[in-house]
Design a protein around this motif. Sequence first.
Motif, short mmCIF file in Angstrom:
data_model
loop_
_atom_site.label_atom_id
_atom_site.label_comp_id
_atom_site.label_asym_id
_atom_site.label_seq_id
_atom_site.Cartn_x
_atom_site.Cartn_y
_atom_site.Cartn_z
N THR A 61 0.62 21.28 83.43
CA THR A 61 0.59 22.30 84.44
C THR A 61 1.75 22.73 85.14
N ALA A 62 1.46 23.66 86.07
CA ALA A 62 2.48 23.80 87.16
C ALA A 62 2.77 22.92 88.08
N ASP A 63 1.73 22.06 88.31
CA ASP A 63 1.70 21.05 89.21
C ASP A 63 1.89 19.80 88.98
N ALA A 64 1.87 19.30 87.63
CA ALA A 64 2.15 18.15 86.82
C ALA A 64 2.37 18.27 85.53
N GLN A 121 8.65 21.44 78.90
CA GLN A 121 7.55 20.91 79.87
C GLN A 121 6.23 20.89 79.24
#
Length: 83
Positions: free
Chosen positions: A22-25, A19
């Motif tokens: 960030t954790a959001d996107a 991935q």
Amino acid sequence: MINAEDDEYIYRLVGINIQQGTADAGHYYSIINTNRGKLEDDPFTEEEMWKKVELNPWKEFNDSNISMFAFNKDLEKEAFGGD
């Protein structure tokens, strides 16, 4: 009672999901051992060679781009953040 054979599992790495973001996107892509599903040597008789997954062909699958992946050279840079 637990059977000793039930306590011993041998796994072989066949893929890595990465991935970026960030954790959001973010964006996900995969690195896959392309020998998966092929007949392989018995891991119990060829154990040391069987564990060396870096010797197998690996490919990076990133959207519509598919390219060869040098497991020994590129894994740390791709999976652990690089510089």
